[in-house]
Design a protein around this motif. Sequence first.
Motif, PDB file in Angstrom:
ATOM      1  N   ILE A  91       0.343  -3.430 -47.600  1.00  0.00           N
ATOM      2  CA  ILE A  91       0.859  -2.818 -48.829  1.00  0.00           C
ATOM      3  C   ILE A  91       0.097  -1.533 -49.161  1.00  0.00           C
ATOM      4  N   PRO A  92      -1.254  -1.526 -49.090  1.00  0.00           N
ATOM      5  CA  PRO A  92      -1.967  -0.259 -49.288  1.00  0.00           C
ATOM      6  C   PRO A  92      -1.556   0.818 -48.288  1.00  0.00           C
ATOM      7  N   TYR A  93      -1.333   0.462 -47.026  1.00  0.00           N
ATOM      8  CA  TYR A  93      -0.884   1.440 -46.036  1.00  0.00           C
ATOM      9  C   TYR A  93       0.437   2.069 -46.468  1.00  0.00           C
ATOM     10  N   LEU A  94       1.358   1.256 -46.982  1.00  0.00           N
ATOM     11  CA  LEU A  94       2.646   1.774 -47.417  1.00  0.00           C
ATOM     12  C   LEU A  94       2.492   2.643 -48.657  1.00  0.00           C
ATOM     13  N   ASN A  95       1.778   2.148 -49.649  1.00  0.00           N
ATOM     14  CA  ASN A  95       1.614   2.904 -50.890  1.00  0.00           C
ATOM     15  C   ASN A  95       0.858   4.218 -50.678  1.00  0.00           C
ATOM     16  N   ASP A  96      -0.051   4.249 -49.690  1.00  0.00           N
ATOM     17  CA  ASP A  96      -0.812   5.464 -49.382  1.00  0.00           C
ATOM     18  C   ASP A  96      -0.060   6.388 -48.422  1.00  0.00           C
ATOM     19  N   HIS A  97       1.178   5.996 -48.036  1.00  0.00           N
ATOM     20  CA  HIS A  97       2.015   6.795 -47.132  1.00  0.00           C
ATOM     21  C   HIS A  97       1.388   6.946 -45.742  1.00  0.00           C
ATOM     22  N   ARG A  98       0.597   5.956 -45.360  1.00  0.00           N
ATOM     23  CA  ARG A  98       0.107   5.927 -43.978  1.00  0.00           C
ATOM     24  C   ARG A  98       1.185   5.358 -43.058  1.00  0.00           C
ATOM     25  N   VAL A  99       2.130   4.626 -43.617  1.00  0.00           N
ATOM     26  CA  VAL A  99       3.336   4.206 -42.900  1.00  0.00           C
ATOM     27  C   VAL A  99       4.529   4.481 -43.803  1.00  0.00           C
ATOM     28  N   ASP A 100       5.699   4.634 -43.193  1.00  0.00           N
ATOM     29  CA  ASP A 100       6.921   4.893 -43.944  1.00  0.00           C
ATOM     30  C   ASP A 100       7.650   3.604 -44.300  1.00  0.00           C
ATOM     31  N   LEU A 101       7.506   2.595 -43.435  1.00  0.00           N
ATOM     32  CA  LEU A 101       8.186   1.317 -43.602  1.00  0.00           C
ATOM     33  C   LEU A 101       7.258   0.183 -43.217  1.00  0.00           C
ATOM     34  N   LEU A 102       7.560  -1.010 -43.702  1.00  0.00           N
ATOM     35  CA  LEU A 102       6.902  -2.229 -43.250  1.00  0.00           C
ATOM     36  C   LEU A 102       7.970  -3.216 -42.785  1.00  0.00           C
ATOM     37  N   MET A 103       7.772  -3.798 -41.616  1.00  0.00           N
ATOM     38  CA  MET A 103       8.678  -4.825 -41.121  1.00  0.00           C
ATOM     39  C   MET A 103       8.177  -6.211 -41.546  1.00  0.00           C
ATOM     40  N   SER A 104       9.086  -7.183 -41.538  1.00  0.00           N
ATOM     41  CA  SER A 104       8.748  -8.597 -41.775  1.00  0.00           C
ATOM     42  C   SER A 104       8.027  -8.820 -43.098  1.00  0.00           C
ATOM     43  N   VAL A 105       8.658  -8.399 -44.175  1.00  0.00           N
ATOM     44  CA  VAL A 105       8.082  -8.599 -45.502  1.00  0.00           C
ATOM     45  C   VAL A 105       8.954  -9.582 -46.280  1.00  0.00           C
ATOM     46  N   GLY A 106       8.359 -10.682 -46.715  1.00  0.00           N
ATOM     47  CA  GLY A 106       9.078 -11.639 -47.546  1.00  0.00           C
ATOM     48  C   GLY A 106       9.130 -11.157 -48.984  1.00  0.00           C
ATOM     49  N   TYR A 107      10.225 -11.478 -49.662  1.00  0.00           N
ATOM     50  CA  TYR A 107      10.368 -11.024 -51.045  1.00  0.00           C
ATOM     51  C   TYR A 107       9.499 -11.853 -51.988  1.00  0.00           C
ATOM     52  N   SER A 108       8.880 -11.181 -52.928  1.00  0.00           N
ATOM     53  CA  SER A 108       8.203 -11.847 -54.037  1.00  0.00           C
ATOM     54  C   SER A 108       8.268 -10.931 -55.249  1.00  0.00           C
ATOM     55  N   ASP A 109       8.346 -11.527 -56.442  1.00  0.00           N
ATOM     56  CA  ASP A 109       8.411 -10.731 -57.667  1.00  0.00           C
ATOM     57  C   ASP A 109       7.159  -9.877 -57.836  1.00  0.00           C
ATOM     58  N   GLU A 110       6.020 -10.419 -57.410  1.00  0.00           N
ATOM     59  CA  GLU A 110       4.764  -9.671 -57.541  1.00  0.00           C
ATOM     60  C   GLU A 110       4.785  -8.417 -56.681  1.00  0.00           C
ATOM     61  N   ARG A 111       5.234  -8.545 -55.428  1.00  0.00           N
ATOM     62  CA  ARG A 111       5.298  -7.377 -54.551  1.00  0.00           C
ATOM     63  C   ARG A 111       6.335  -6.371 -55.036  1.00  0.00           C
ATOM     64  N   ALA A 112       7.425  -6.874 -55.620  1.00  0.00           N
ATOM     65  CA  ALA A 112       8.497  -5.986 -56.070  1.00  0.00           C
ATOM     66  C   ALA A 112       8.047  -5.044 -57.181  1.00  0.00           C
ATOM     67  N   LYS A 113       6.910  -5.312 -57.779  1.00  0.00           N
ATOM     68  CA  LYS A 113       6.379  -4.420 -58.804  1.00  0.00           C
ATOM     69  C   LYS A 113       5.813  -3.132 -58.200  1.00  0.00           C
ATOM     70  N   VAL A 114       5.424  -3.192 -56.915  1.00  0.00           N
ATOM     71  CA  VAL A 114       4.751  -2.036 -56.305  1.00  0.00           C
ATOM     72  C   VAL A 114       5.464  -1.488 -55.080  1.00  0.00           C
ATOM     73  N   ILE A 115       6.454  -2.215 -54.536  1.00  0.00           N
ATOM     74  CA  ILE A 115       7.205  -1.731 -53.379  1.00  0.00           C
ATOM     75  C   ILE A 115       8.686  -2.011 -53.596  1.00  0.00           C
ATOM     76  N   ASP A 116       9.516  -1.385 -52.784  1.00  0.00           N
ATOM     77  CA  ASP A 116      10.952  -1.640 -52.815  1.00  0.00           C
ATOM     78  C   ASP A 116      11.347  -2.379 -51.544  1.00  0.00           C
ATOM     79  N   TYR A 117      12.500  -3.033 -51.593  1.00  0.00           N
ATOM     80  CA  TYR A 117      12.993  -3.805 -50.455  1.00  0.00           C
ATOM     81  C   TYR A 117      14.347  -3.276 -50.011  1.00  0.00           C
ATOM     82  N   ALA A 118      14.496  -3.076 -48.717  1.00  0.00           N
ATOM     83  CA  ALA A 118      15.806  -2.785 -48.146  1.00  0.00           C
ATOM     84  C   ALA A 118      16.494  -4.109 -47.844  1.00  0.00           C
ATOM     85  N   ALA A 119      17.682  -4.028 -47.255  1.00  0.00           N
ATOM     86  CA  ALA A 119      18.459  -5.241 -46.982  1.00  0.00           C
ATOM     87  C   ALA A 119      17.710  -6.190 -46.048  1.00  0.00           C
ATOM     88  N   PRO A 120      17.884  -7.496 -46.237  1.00  0.00           N
ATOM     89  CA  PRO A 120      17.278  -8.452 -45.300  1.00  0.00           C
ATOM     90  C   PRO A 120      17.874  -8.279 -43.911  1.00  0.00           C
TER      91      PRO A 120
END
Length: 267
Positions: A91-120
């Motif tokens: 998550i820090p890598y994504l938020n710091d723009h060290r990566v553009d995307l993350l694969m294999s991320v499970g949805y959680s309300d807590e994570r949804a506060k700081v990242i967005d989700y594309a289609a499953p």
Amino acid sequence: MSLHFNLKSSIAALALFGAGLVVAAPASADAVADIQAAGVLNVGVFADFPPFSSASSDMSLKGYDMDVAQAIADALKVKLVPVAITGQNRIPYLNDHRVDLLMSVGYSDERAKVIDYAAPYAPYYIAVIGPAATEVKDKADLAGKSIAVNKGTLEDTSLTEAAPEGTDIKRFDNYNSVIQAFISGQTDLMVVGNDVGAQVLAKQDAIKPEQKFQLLSSPSHIALNKGEDALKATINDTIAKMVADGSLNASSLTWLKVELNPENLKD
């Protein structure tokens, strides 16, 4: 794919696809323009997560996640650059723009506060796995058992929430270590995703491992930073096209060893 995905390969993969290949990008309202200007799509993946992603004999990463990531890179007409991440730093890598995307991320309300989700894009559930001889039917039976899990992942969160008092949770830094701890008898059980577990179920005749019960069922998503609507649309369009033309099913047959059921891609 061999169950004994050796630690040496994992370490080599991390070295090959680690920080040296990361191309940092500043925050922007148009991530697609930034990616195309750079000519690369940096995608965060687990380097030891077969059959989603793991090092092949030539040390390149292969798997279901890599097929999907490559399709997205092709849609953007840029080079795919895999970046090895962990459950703790992704998550820090994504938020710091060290990566553009993350694969294999499970949805959680807590994570949804700081990242967005594309289609499953992949069916996923978390299961407790143990030897056939070990009596475990539900979470109450976890008391007194030692359980291996990958630290900082959705598996860790799900197990921690479900485990009754007296459960010995042993947290490891990667999936290879989790599997080895279970196979060697260092722990009684392990908690992993269904596809990681399938590698163990299919190969370990000596201990006859089996799935005991599920802790959580949720399809895997691709994560991106908030506000990147054009990039999200590209990801969603790519996944929809892969479902329609059969290429996502082909990847499922190759790596997950099952036909892809589109119903399993619904939240």
